[in-house]
Structure formats: C-alpha cells, structure tokens
Design an enzyme around this catalytic site. Sequence first.
Site, PDB file in Angstrom:
ATOM      1  N   TYR A 119       0.845  -1.190   0.000  1.00  0.00           N
ATOM      2  CA  TYR A 119       0.000   0.000   0.000  1.00  0.00           C
ATOM      3  C   TYR A 119       0.881   1.241   0.000  1.00  0.00           C
ATOM      4  CZ  TYR A 119      -3.778   3.196   0.755  1.00  0.00           C
ATOM      5  OH  TYR A 119      -4.679   4.212   0.572  1.00  0.00           O
TER       6      TYR A 119
ATOM      7  N   GLN B 213     -10.752  -0.010   0.594  1.00  0.00           N
ATOM      8  CA  GLN B 213     -11.133  -0.810  -0.577  1.00  0.00           C
ATOM      9  C   GLN B 213      -9.897  -1.437  -1.249  1.00  0.00           C
ATOM     10  OE1 GLN B 213     -11.764   2.391  -0.038  1.00  0.00           O
ATOM     11  NE2 GLN B 213     -11.463   3.683  -1.851  1.00  0.00           N
TER      12      GLN B 213
ATOM     13  N   ASN C  64      -3.434   5.702   6.173  1.00  0.00           N
ATOM     14  CA  ASN C  64      -4.192   6.471   7.170  1.00  0.00           C
ATOM     15  C   ASN C  64      -5.007   5.538   8.074  1.00  0.00           C
ATOM     16  OD1 ASN C  64      -6.411   5.636   5.702  1.00  0.00           O
ATOM     17  ND2 ASN C  64      -6.699   7.589   4.655  1.00  0.00           N
TER      18      ASN C  64
ATOM     19  N   SER D  49       6.284   8.893  13.988  1.00  0.00           N
ATOM     20  CA  SER D  49       7.734   8.703  13.992  1.00  0.00           C
ATOM     21  C   SER D  49       8.391   9.292  15.242  1.00  0.00           C
ATOM     22  CB  SER D  49       8.300   9.373  12.735  1.00  0.00           C
ATOM     23  OG  SER D  49       9.592   8.928  12.488  1.00  0.00           O
TER      24      SER D  49
ATOM     25  N   GLN E 125      12.612  14.645  12.267  1.00  0.00           N
ATOM     26  CA  GLN E 125      11.463  13.831  12.683  1.00  0.00           C
ATOM     27  C   GLN E 125      10.236  14.699  12.895  1.00  0.00           C
ATOM     28  OE1 GLN E 125      11.216  10.468  12.727  1.00  0.00           O
ATOM     29  NE2 GLN E 125      13.185  10.813  11.742  1.00  0.00           N
TER      30      GLN E 125
ATOM     31  N   HIS F 111       7.738  15.543  10.158  1.00  0.00           N
ATOM     32  CA  HIS F 111       6.871  14.513   9.580  1.00  0.00           C
ATOM     33  C   HIS F 111       5.419  14.730   9.955  1.00  0.00           C
ATOM     34  CE1 HIS F 111       9.077  11.485   7.410  1.00  0.00           C
ATOM     35  NE2 HIS F 111      10.027  11.458   8.313  1.00  0.00           N
TER      36      HIS F 111
ATOM     37  N   GLU G  60      12.372   4.378  17.958  1.00  0.00           N
ATOM     38  CA  GLU G  60      12.392   3.928  16.566  1.00  0.00           C
ATOM     39  C   GLU G  60      13.765   4.242  15.950  1.00  0.00           C
ATOM     40  OE1 GLU G  60       9.870   6.283  14.102  1.00  0.00           O
ATOM     41  OE2 GLU G  60       9.857   4.848  12.436  1.00  0.00           O
ATOM     42  N   HIS G  61      14.200   5.492  16.070  1.00  0.00           N
ATOM     43  CA  HIS G  61      15.511   5.935  15.574  1.00  0.00           C
ATOM     44  C   HIS G  61      16.358   6.392  16.751  1.00  0.00           C
ATOM     45  CE1 HIS G  61      12.603   7.004  12.261  1.00  0.00           C
ATOM     46  NE2 HIS G  61      13.475   6.304  11.564  1.00  0.00           N
TER      47      HIS G  61
ATOM     48  N   ASP H  94      16.801   7.324   6.152  1.00  0.00           N
ATOM     49  CA  ASP H  94      15.487   7.392   5.500  1.00  0.00           C
ATOM     50  C   ASP H  94      15.582   7.116   4.009  1.00  0.00           C
ATOM     51  OD1 ASP H  94      13.979   7.958   7.715  1.00  0.00           O
ATOM     52  OD2 ASP H  94      14.236  10.134   7.541  1.00  0.00           O
TER      53      ASP H  94
ATOM     54  N   GLU I   6      -0.754 -36.839  28.176  1.00  0.00           N
ATOM     55  CA  GLU I   6      -1.690 -35.815  27.697  1.00  0.00           C
ATOM     56  C   GLU I   6      -3.014 -36.420  27.228  1.00  0.00           C
ATOM     57  OE1 GLU I   6       0.342 -33.329  24.841  1.00  0.00           O
ATOM     58  OE2 GLU I   6       1.712 -32.530  26.346  1.00  0.00           O
TER      59      GLU I   6
ATOM     60  N   HIS J 154      -2.171 -40.222  19.099  1.00  0.00           N
ATOM     61  CA  HIS J 154      -0.780 -39.764  18.974  1.00  0.00           C
ATOM     62  C   HIS J 154       0.175 -40.894  19.347  1.00  0.00           C
ATOM     63  CE1 HIS J 154      -2.575 -35.770  18.870  1.00  0.00           C
ATOM     64  NE2 HIS J 154      -1.385 -35.204  18.718  1.00  0.00           N
TER      65      HIS J 154
END
Lengths: 433, 433
Positions: free
Chosen positions: B130, B191, B214, B237, B259, B262, B327-328, B361, B415, B420
């Site tokens: 995506y 969709q 989103n 981020s 950052q 963003h 994250e960074h 990046d 068991e 088995h």
Amino acid sequence: MPVFLDSQQADFETAFTALLNAKREDSPDVDDIVAGIIADVRARGDAAVLELTAKFDRLDLTAKTLRFSEAEIEAFCAHVPEDERRALEQAAERIRAYHIRQMPEDAQWTDPDGATLGWRWTPVSAAGLYVPGGLASYPSSVLMNAIPAKVAGVQRLAITVPTPDGIANPAVLLAARIAGVDEIYRIGGAQAIAALAYGTQTIAPVDKITGPGNAFVAAAKRRVFGKVGIDMIAGPSEILVIADGDNDPDWIALDLMSQAEHDESAQSLLITTDAGFGRAVAEAVDKRLQTLDRRAIAGASWRDYGAVITVPDLDQAAALSNRIAPEHLELCVANPEALADKCTHAGAIFLGQWTPEAIGDYVGGPNHVLPTARSARFSSGLSVMDFIKRTTLAKMSPEALRAIGPAAETLARSESLQAHGLSVTARLDRLNR
Amino acid sequence: MPVFLDSQQADFETAFTALLNAKREDSPDVDDIVAGIIADVRARGDAAVLELTAKFDRLDLTAKTLRFSEAEIEAFCAHVPEDERRALEQAAERIRAYHIRQMPEDAQWTDPDGATLGWRWTPVSAAGLYVPGGLASYPSSVLMNAIPAKVAGVQRLAITVPTPDGIANPAVLLAARIAGVDEIYRIGGAQAIAALAYGTQTIAPVDKITGPGNAFVAAAKRRVFGKVGIDMIAGPSEILVIADGDNDPDWIALDLMSQAEHDESAQSLLITTDAGFGRAVAEAVDKRLQTLDRRAIAGASWRDYGAVITVPDLDQAAALSNRIAPEHLELCVANPEALADKCTHAGAIFLGQWTPEAIGDYVGGPNHVLPTARSARFSSGLSVMDFIKRTTLAKMSPEALRAIGPAAETLARSESLQAHGLSVTARLDRLNR
C-alpha cells in the site's frame, strides 16, 4: 464419512475450493467482555485479578498466593511419574538442541562507499507464556513455548496457568521447571493476559506474550497487541498426508486420527496416488474409530472435515498441498525429499513413513506451534525469532556522507521534507569548507 | 517549548514516565465503516472498488483502467527529473545490497539419534504494497517496502496507490519500476486493502500486505490480518539523539526537526551529558523553526512532545534509551560503538555525528520501516524476513524412532492423546517384530 474426491473428476475444482474455504471454527464474540476485563485489571491490578480468579476459577487467592512458591512447585513435581520426567527431559533436550541452531548471527561490514553497516540481534527482556488449564493443559506446549524464549536469552519468563478449583497439572509445572521458567502464576483467562501486558502490583509487565488459549484468551491477546508483542492466534489443528500405495493403511489412519482427536474442528486430509489405498485408509480409520478413547471427537472431525483425494501423480499432490498450505505435512512416499522440494507452503514437513506427525508434537526437536488455517502461505512456526529483535546499524564516514549524502538531499527535496535535507547539507557544508 | 528534564531532579521519574506514556495519536474509530467497505468488496469485487474510488478519489475508472498500463507508467516516469532518477537508483542499489545480506540460510543435519532435522525458507508467493496518495506519497517508502519483497523472491508484487482527482506522483511510479514491482493499481483506502486480501475479478489476491496508510488503511489491515499477513501498524515517527557536548548544536537541531517535520504527533528527544549543550540545541531549534517550510508541523511536534534531558553520564543515557525503545536512535558521542552496545532496544541506530538519521530514510541501506511506540522492545523493522517463511523438516530413521519414539508414547499418554501414541506404537511394533 469424509469427502472422497478425485482430481480428475469434472467438479473437482468446485469441491476442492469448498474444502479449502470450509469454516471450521465459530469463535464466540467475547470482545466486549474481554475489553471490560482488561480495563478492570489496568485500573485495579491485583484486586481485579484476584476477584476474577475467584469468580471464574472458584479459587480464593491473595497477592501472596498468586504465584506458586518454589516449595509448591517442588511438591507438585514430585508427583510426576519417573518415566514422564525422563520423557520430558529427553524432549526438552532435543527441542533445545534444535532451537539453538536457529539463533541468527549479527553482521557488520564496510561497503565501497565507506559506510559501515550491519545489524544486531537482542533478546526481548521479559516474556509471558499462557498455558491453558483443564484438559488442554499440555506440558509439551510449555516446552515448545518456553525453550525458544530461554534459548533466545529472555531474562524473565513468566507463566500463567489457571488452576480451576485449585487443581494444577504437575507435569505442566515440571515442564516449566525443566524449561527454566522464572515465575508461575495460577491465573488464567483474559485477566492473565491483561496482567502480563500491563502488570499489577505483584506481576511485572512483560514485552511479549505467547501460548494458546480459548476465545477469551485469543481476544485478549488481540487487544493487547501493540502494547506487547504476541505470537499468532492459532486455529484448529490440521494434517495433510501425501501417501503412495506402498504404506500401511493403519499407520496412515492413526496419523490422520492423531490430528482429528485434538478437536472436532481439526482437519485430517489424505492425498494419494492410489485410490484403492485411499479406501483402505478410510476403512482403517473406521476400525480405529470403534475403539479410540477420543472417538467422539476424532469421529466428528473426520466426518465433518476429513477428505481423501486421489491424484494421478505426485506433482498434482504437491500443487494441491501448496493451495492447502497445511500446518502439518506428512510425506509417505518413496522419495519424500524430492516431493518436499515441491511443497513450498507448509508449517512443518515430516518425511517418510518412520516419521509420524506425533513425533513432531513431542520429541522431534522442531517446534509444534505452527501456522494454521492456510497461514503457512505467509507465516512460520514459533522459533527463537519470536523472542529476539533486530536493531539495524549504520555509521557514515565523512567520505561515505560525501558519496551518498547528495542523493539523500535530492530525495528529501523530492518529498518536500526540508529538514531531512538540511541535516545532510549542514554536514556536507562543513566537509566542503 | 519542549520539556527540559534533569535525571538528577527529585521528580524526574514521574516526569519521565509521563513522557513515556504520553498518548500522541488519537486515531478516529473507523472500524465500522471499514468493515462495511471490506464486506462490499468481498461481495461485489471490481464493481465495489470502482464505486468507492469514484466516491472517495473523485475518479471514474473501469475494470480496464484500474491498473496502470506499461505505457502510462513509462510516460509518468519520463517526468521525473534526471537527478531524482539517479538518486532513486543509487538508493535502490544500496537498499538491495543491504537486504540481500539478510537472507537466512536453510539448514539440515543428522543428530546422534539418527534423526535428520532442518528447515527451509521459501518466499511468499504474492505480496501487496500500500502506498498512500497525496502529500505522504513517498517514493523512498516504495523502495523500502518493495525491494525486500523482491530480494526475498516474491514472484508477484502489486502496489495500490490512490490517485485522487487522477493525480499521480511520477516519482512513486518510477520507484516502483526501479524496485521491480509487477502491477500498479490506482486505488486506495480500505477498498484497496480488501481488494488485495480477497481479490476481485481484476486484482488477484495476495498473501501478505505491507505499507503505511491512514486510519482507514490501518483498520482494514487489522481486519484482513489472518486471511493475509500484514506488517506492523506504524505509529507516529520518533527520534532519540544522545549527544555529548562535542557536537554542533545546529546539526542536532536539524536531526530533531527532521522527525518533527513529519507529523505533529512525531516525537524528538535529546539526551545529553551537557546541560549547556542541551540549551544550545533548543536555541538552534528555535532559530530553525523561524524559517523551515514545515515549521507549523515541526513546531507543534517539538512544543507538545519534544524533550531535552540532562544526565550525569552515558550509562544513564543508555538506561533511559532502553526504556524509551526509540524507533531511531542517533549516537553523537566520542565512542558511539561502546554506547550502542548498551542500547539494546532500538529500531535503528545511527552512529556518530556524520550519520544524520535522514541518511537512513533514503540511502543508508537499512530499512526505514521501523518499530514505533516503544515496540522496539519486542519487534524489528521491515526486512526480507517479512516476505519469507520457514518450513521445519524432520525425518526419522527406524533407529531414530526406536531411540525417541518411547518418549513420545509416554508424553502422549500423559496428555491423554491416545492416537498420537498409537501412531508411534504401530511403527515400533513393526520394528520390534
């Protein structure tokens, strides 16, 4: 009666697609109840966990008795018969030996531009393992979940296992001890998952939760995902056996029944190049179903979801197998390695007639927590990878920045991220002064 | 103003915990709408996708024009300036070179009991990526998602990218072409996720879906998880810079702003051993915020979620970093390698003052899709591992079954899984005849 199909029959594609898409599990929607339980545990901690345990497990605990003491564990373990103890130890040793080989290596190199790159693997600090209580409380699952975590280097491994009416399974406690589990709490359900994810006064929070459970546990795991990591949400078990005519029908029947006996929603499939052999296996199943202890369950599974499919050759068998993407795939053919090469989507493959799937459930070495419901198309069984994470590393020399910095400036401009570009430009300006 | 903290101050723990737990994102609850869209696409296929695209993207398509033709892609790519094309190619080459090294090896061995064990990695057959439309349509993200898939061996890689009012980003199409993407569809939103997961008359279903989006896209990915694999659901981020006093305050200010620009929900943190340096960085940020194009966004992020934390030594910096699990993580200190060894929870580490995060990046080589919201405690950035899966292999010789079969029989009995055990017993009986 299971379905009998022949890949040469006119309506095979329709029938096979129906088999693939059969919905085998109807999970009750317990999400609202679970949301309430999680909120309660987050708000009230131990008090909520204790109340819920009294309500659902009919067990009055205190903050002090939430956790099994060492002495209690010791006492329970003493009840495990000596042959079971030895079997658990042999299984643990083999599982450990297999999983140790899974540990990936760190890497570091310097590339032609002068950039030093690499990655580093580190363990999750704390993990929680859910163990069901009651009938589905399997010591083998404790080994299969706990050993990879400990091999990965998880410092703190906590188990939650409900003990309805105070009844605990000694073999589960012994398996936990053998696997090196650090803490065992006698709680279960969504409240156990909430306690592991968010922590209480008595139970420190963990970073990752694994292990099977009922609909409440599964819904709770989905809800805490993100706050902590979780393993897959497992569906009912499945086996696909591909066999030629040169097998004992009774062996194959037992292999099929060893999945079917797990659960009425389990699925056992046979694909064979020999229609007569397929019928012989079905007859052997019927005979075994007269005496098996769990014949009601196994019989329902076989009747509702079982199938025997005849194909003209093993290439077609492999093609169908790849569409099924089975959790367990048993290859009872003359050259199982050649067939395995063609079976690209499967959780675990068992090669040859001397490798019944049940070996893999207990002592083979590979993990028995495997992708179900066709998810072997995109996911793998439990492994040490579930308990480690990778940090990427990058170090630019001034020369490397000179070589690749301008491309970063260009792309930052293209994406209208000015500060990104300026952070490179400021450094290149210094170098070019 | 960002928060200024000193780890020696009396109420530091309270203030730091508040910083850790700050909720930075309020996702709207769009789950019901998304459930409806997915059901519609499952029921009506292309027709639903076309209607929803007309409605949300104001774009009238037909089944024939859902997909970009080769000629269209060619024409769009011709619009990309030559320097951007070269930058994308350089980035792609470096990202490919890094990810090729991630491919894990297959393994096979025979153990002392005579069991042949191992595993095999195979690619996911088909993957969908995506790509957001509009402002957040980043060609670098196309490279970072598509290249690992192609390195992993994914045969069929499809992109969906919405083109509201028919407007497409030529650089996104060029990045897709450079990365070897096979199909590009001009659709977006829930969709698009539904079409990738379930397929339509025109779009074949995939096995795995990755890429940012989103709230609608995130909710749709959560809903189709299980039917297909998904990557993580990324949050806003974050960057943590650990710097000693021996740095240019403006460089660090720009790294923090790269950052912050963003997203208003992004978080930029500085930990320093030099309180005066921390103040100098904050001043440099203020100065840059007067002129940055995206100063409204970056300023809001810095004001609401930014922080400058002073610590007495780098060990404390590492300890705080591990609680943040950024994250960074940028390490601008004299010996960044030594400090990196102590920072065990981080998505990506950038070592030394010549490695601004923006390099990562775009062109560093490691992936820029990384765990956010403290999930680096238990998860890793995107890699080839997201596009392959492991099948475990086990083959028992008769001797191996003799050695380990009895333990499986014992555990099966423990068991209460009789079939088995019998599947092993039947074979051992033959051997012992």
